[in-house]
Design a protein around this motif. Structure first.
Motif, short mmCIF file in Angstrom:
data_model
loop_
_atom_site.label_atom_id
_atom_site.label_comp_id
_atom_site.label_asym_id
_atom_site.label_seq_id
_atom_site.Cartn_x
_atom_site.Cartn_y
_atom_site.Cartn_z
N UNK A 272 -120.34 -21.28 19.55
CA UNK A 272 -119.89 -20.18 18.69
C UNK A 272 -119.03 -19.18 19.46
N UNK A 273 -119.44 -18.87 20.68
CA UNK A 273 -118.66 -17.96 21.52
C UNK A 273 -117.29 -18.55 21.82
N UNK B 38 -120.39 -10.77 22.48
CA UNK B 38 -120.19 -12.11 23.01
C UNK B 38 -120.81 -12.25 24.40
N UNK B 39 -120.68 -11.22 25.21
CA UNK B 39 -121.29 -11.25 26.55
C UNK B 39 -122.81 -11.33 26.46
N UNK B 40 -123.39 -10.56 25.52
CA UNK B 40 -124.84 -10.59 25.33
C UNK B 40 -125.30 -11.97 24.88
N UNK B 41 -124.57 -12.57 23.92
CA UNK B 41 -124.91 -13.90 23.43
C UNK B 41 -124.83 -14.93 24.56
N UNK C 111 -124.72 -12.80 12.49
CA UNK C 111 -126.05 -12.28 12.80
C UNK C 111 -126.88 -13.31 13.55
N UNK C 112 -126.80 -14.57 13.14
CA UNK C 112 -127.62 -15.61 13.77
C UNK C 112 -127.19 -15.89 15.21
N UNK C 113 -125.89 -15.81 15.47
CA UNK C 113 -125.41 -16.08 16.82
C UNK C 113 -125.93 -15.03 17.79
N UNK C 114 -125.97 -13.79 17.35
CA UNK C 114 -126.52 -12.72 18.18
C UNK C 114 -128.04 -12.84 18.26
N UNK C 115 -128.66 -13.13 17.11
CA UNK C 115 -130.11 -13.07 17.04
C UNK C 115 -130.85 -14.28 17.56
#
Length: 245
Positions: free
Chosen positions: A119-120, A233-236, A38-42
């Protein structure tokens, strides 16, 4: 036009609050559907919308998710496999707190972007490293730095433990995050980075997180997991690159 009292209490534009709620719902959906953090996306998206929410709100929700996860995988926890990482987390938290106090926001943005890209990379390139006391302690230090600054403390541990069975990995990480989330919250409180506003904001966003989780429970099994993870992953990556530019 007089704003309702609750809008004034938010101390942010209503459109910003709605954007943050959407980001957290998306992060909860992706985490429940793919296991991705959640944190990696957020973190990178919230940093663009409302930097004050990072890392406190993400740490609070990370703690909650870890508690729910541990209920299912508590028998897989091995203290011998996370003990040294927990020891390394203490100096890592201290370094992270120092960065929060001493580094300007532009430096913190770059560090958070770097942690997201790391992270990615961990997710895409499953490098095999030896798991021993030295590597676990080192992973704990980096986890403490990233976790305190951006609530992204998982990748260093995942990098070491990805060879474990899925259940064993989830159980150990959940136990690790429960303890370290409490340590991080205590560290942030000691340096004056947690206030009633953060707790109230977390409460206001809880329905969005629950909605994202509920939606994932309903439809995630119909989606291609690899496609969904690739999209997240692309969004991050795009968000992290936006912080670096």
């Amino acid at each position: 036009m007089i704003e309702p009292s609750w809008v004034a209490w938010l101390d942010m534009a209503l459109s910003t609050w709605l954007g943050c709620a959407l980001v957290l719902a998306l992060g909860a959906f992706v985490q429940r559907a793919t296991g991705f953090g959640l944190a990696v996306v957020g973190a990178p998206l919230l940093l663009m919308l409302e930097p004050r929410l990072v890392p406190v709100v993400l740490v609070l929700f990370g703690f909650t998710v870890s508690l729910l996860t541990l209920r299912h995988y508590r028998r897989e926890v091995r203290l011998s496999e996370i003990g040294m990482a927990l020891a390394g987390r203490l100096p890592g938290n201290a370094l992270g707190a120092w960065l929060l106090l001493a580094a300007p926001m532009v430096v913190l943005e770059k560090l958070i972007a770097g942690s997201v890209l790391f992270a990615v990379a961990v997710t895409l390139f499953r490098l095999r490293l030896p798991v021993n006391r030295a590597t676990l302690f080192s992973a704990g230090i980096f986890s403490g730095i990233f976790g305190t600054v951006a609530a992204i403390g998982g990748p260093p541990l995942v990098l070491l433990m990805h060879g474990f069975s899925p259940d064993r990995l989830r159980g150990n990480l959940a136990a690790f995050f429960i303890v370290t989330s409490l340590l991080t919250l205590a560290t942030l409180a000691l340096v004056g980075r947690i206030g009633a506003w953060h707790l109230g904001m977390a409460a206001s966003f809880a329905p969005a997180v629950l909605a994202g989780t509920w939606l994932a429970n309903r439809i995630a099994h119909r989606l291609d997991r690899r496609l969904l993870q690739g999209a997240s992953l692309s969004l991050c990556t795009l968000a992290a690159l936006g912080l670096l530019l």
